[in-house]
Design a protein around this motif. Structure first.
Motif, mmCIF file in Angstrom:
data_model
loop_
_atom_site.group_PDB
_atom_site.id
_atom_site.type_symbol
_atom_site.label_atom_id
_atom_site.label_comp_id
_atom_site.label_asym_id
_atom_site.label_seq_id
_atom_site.Cartn_x
_atom_site.Cartn_y
_atom_site.Cartn_z
ATOM 1 N N SER A 148 -60.848 8.337 9.176
ATOM 2 C CA SER A 148 -59.949 9.440 8.848
ATOM 3 C C SER A 148 -58.514 9.007 8.584
ATOM 4 N N HIS A 149 -58.196 7.744 8.843
ATOM 5 C CA HIS A 149 -56.808 7.304 8.672
ATOM 6 C C HIS A 149 -56.329 7.521 7.240
ATOM 7 N N PHE A 150 -57.189 7.206 6.291
ATOM 8 C CA PHE A 150 -56.846 7.369 4.880
ATOM 9 C C PHE A 150 -56.462 8.814 4.590
ATOM 10 N N ASN A 151 -57.236 9.750 5.122
ATOM 11 C CA ASN A 151 -56.965 11.163 4.889
ATOM 12 C C ASN A 151 -55.698 11.613 5.598
ATOM 13 N N GLU A 152 -55.422 11.043 6.748
ATOM 14 C CA GLU A 152 -54.196 11.383 7.472
ATOM 15 C C GLU A 152 -52.962 11.009 6.658
ATOM 16 N N GLU A 153 -53.030 9.878 5.967
ATOM 17 C CA GLU A 153 -51.911 9.481 5.114
ATOM 18 C C GLU A 153 -51.759 10.441 3.936
ATOM 19 N N SER A 154 -52.878 10.927 3.422
ATOM 20 C CA SER A 154 -52.828 11.911 2.338
ATOM 21 C C SER A 154 -52.149 13.190 2.809
ATOM 22 N N ILE A 155 -52.476 13.600 4.020
ATOM 23 C CA ILE A 155 -51.871 14.806 4.597
ATOM 24 C C ILE A 155 -50.365 14.631 4.720
ATOM 25 N N ARG A 156 -49.954 13.492 5.249
ATOM 26 C CA ARG A 156 -48.516 13.231 5.402
ATOM 27 C C ARG A 156 -47.818 13.212 4.041
ATOM 28 N N GLY A 157 -48.503 12.675 3.041
ATOM 29 C CA GLY A 157 -47.931 12.646 1.697
ATOM 30 C C GLY A 157 -47.733 14.038 1.130
ATOM 31 N N HIS A 158 -48.747 14.885 1.282
ATOM 32 C CA HIS A 158 -48.634 16.273 0.813
ATOM 33 C C HIS A 158 -47.502 16.995 1.540
ATOM 34 N N MET A 159 -47.425 16.800 2.841
ATOM 35 C CA MET A 159 -46.385 17.466 3.629
ATOM 36 C C MET A 159 -44.995 16.975 3.225
ATOM 37 N N HIS A 160 -44.903 15.710 2.868
ATOM 38 C CA HIS A 160 -43.630 15.150 2.405
ATOM 39 C C HIS A 160 -43.160 15.869 1.140
ATOM 40 N N VAL A 161 -44.083 16.118 0.222
ATOM 41 C CA VAL A 161 -43.741 16.822 -1.017
ATOM 42 C C VAL A 161 -43.334 18.261 -0.716
ATOM 43 N N VAL A 162 -44.085 18.919 0.149
ATOM 44 C CA VAL A 162 -43.760 20.305 0.512
ATOM 45 C C VAL A 162 -42.367 20.381 1.135
ATOM 46 N N ASN A 163 -42.085 19.479 2.056
ATOM 47 C CA ASN A 163 -40.793 19.506 2.755
ATOM 48 C C ASN A 163 -39.620 19.225 1.823
ATOM 49 N N ASN A 164 -39.811 18.288 0.898
ATOM 50 C CA ASN A 164 -38.693 17.816 0.086
ATOM 51 C C ASN A 164 -38.559 18.496 -1.276
ATOM 52 N N VAL A 165 -39.569 19.265 -1.649
ATOM 53 C CA VAL A 165 -39.480 20.048 -2.889
ATOM 54 C C VAL A 165 -39.583 21.534 -2.565
ATOM 55 N N CYS A 166 -40.720 21.933 -2.058
ATOM 56 C CA CYS A 166 -41.016 23.358 -1.905
ATOM 57 C C CYS A 166 -40.142 24.063 -0.869
ATOM 58 N N ASP A 167 -39.793 23.361 0.206
ATOM 59 C CA ASP A 167 -39.016 23.985 1.281
ATOM 60 C C ASP A 167 -37.540 23.605 1.256
ATOM 61 N N ASP A 168 -37.130 22.904 0.221
ATOM 62 C CA ASP A 168 -35.733 22.471 0.112
ATOM 63 C C ASP A 168 -35.010 23.387 -0.880
ATOM 64 N N GLU A 169 -34.297 24.359 -0.359
ATOM 65 C CA GLU A 169 -33.647 25.347 -1.227
ATOM 66 C C GLU A 169 -32.590 24.711 -2.126
ATOM 67 N N TRP A 170 -31.877 23.721 -1.593
ATOM 68 C CA TRP A 170 -30.867 23.052 -2.417
ATOM 69 C C TRP A 170 -31.522 22.358 -3.602
ATOM 70 N N PHE A 171 -32.614 21.647 -3.340
ATOM 71 C CA PHE A 171 -33.294 20.958 -4.436
ATOM 72 C C PHE A 171 -33.848 21.966 -5.441
ATOM 73 N N LEU A 172 -34.427 23.049 -4.954
ATOM 74 C CA LEU A 172 -34.990 24.054 -5.858
ATOM 75 C C LEU A 172 -33.907 24.693 -6.728
ATOM 76 N N SER A 173 -32.711 24.839 -6.175
ATOM 77 C CA SER A 173 -31.615 25.408 -6.968
ATOM 78 C C SER A 173 -31.226 24.461 -8.100
ATOM 79 N N ARG A 174 -31.320 23.163 -7.856
ATOM 80 C CA ARG A 174 -31.046 22.172 -8.902
ATOM 81 C C ARG A 174 -32.201 22.124 -9.906
ATOM 82 N N TYR A 175 -33.399 22.274 -9.391
ATOM 83 C CA TYR A 175 -34.597 22.209 -10.237
ATOM 84 C C TYR A 175 -34.675 23.418 -11.171
#
Length: 225
Positions: free
Chosen positions: A51-78
């Protein structure tokens, strides 16, 4: 219906290019759905498979969510990027397709992302993708003004970290990557770091004209004293 198909229906696009600002909400919804699916799979299958491989995938998805989807400043620039995304989408998609193909090939060779050889080739692919998008985005000033190119390149970096959620800075011999060192050239980095040098020819003419007008006004003021 599997998770990938469900996510595709949520986003409703077969393109791999960055989502338009109006579609970024659907894109984020799809990413969150994939994350939840991966978490469920990890929970259900952790006793019967690696499952380690999948755990890294989860962390990767969460990284994108945190830094794009949940980042209002970034979304305002986007939000101001429609023309830049439209003009750069084909070049960006070409970069990403090559990157994703290489990463998927490496993922299929092992269940363990931290296996050194797999880690090495995935980090090489990530660096090459970033250079590819950097060179493409900063070669079209008429389509992507400097600030917009910077924002879209930041999006590229975040997405690449989501696909390869690895420490690619420590003990990485990039000079040994297939095809040579994939990191940006000095010329590419200069475009990224130098907003003035990135100005399009028309912008440069405008700036020079503005300077001449200011100088003329100064001279006129001196004559009127």
């Amino acid at each position: 219906m599997n998770c990938t198909v469900e996510a595709a229906l949520m986003y409703n696009s077969s393109r791999k290019s960055p989502p338009m600002p109006a579609k970024v909400g659907d894109w984020c919804k799809a990413i969150r759905h994939l994350t939840n699916c991966a978490i469920d799979w990890n929970s259900d299958c952790k006793d019967v498979t690696e499952s380690h491989f999948n755990e890294e995938s989860i962390r990767g998805h969460m990284h994108v969510v945190n830094n794009v989807c949940d980042d209002e400043w970034f979304l305002s620039r986007y939000d101001v990027l429609p023309m830049c995304i439209d003009g750069a989408s084909d070049a960006w998609e070409t970069c990403y397709t090559s990157f994703k193909t290489t990463v998927d090939e490496q993922k299929n060779t092992t269940h363990e992302w931290t296996h050194y050889e797999t880690h090495f080739f995935m980090c090489c692919a990530r660096a090459l993708f970033r250079r590819c998008t950097l060179d493409a985005l900063f070669d079209m000033p008429e389509v992507c003004p400097y600030e917009q190119a910077v924002t879209l390149q930041k999006f590229s970096v975040i997405v690449s970290e989501g696909d390869v959620y690895q420490d690619c800075d420590t003990n990485m011999m990039y000079v040994n990557c297939p095809g040579g060192d994939p990191r940006p050239s000095g010329k590419s980095l200069a475009k990224l770091m130098n907003a003035d040098g990135y100005n399009s020819p028309s912008s440069a003419v405008t700036n020079h004209a503005s300077v001449l007008v200011i100088l003329c006004l100064i001279c006129l003021c001196e004559l009127l004293k």
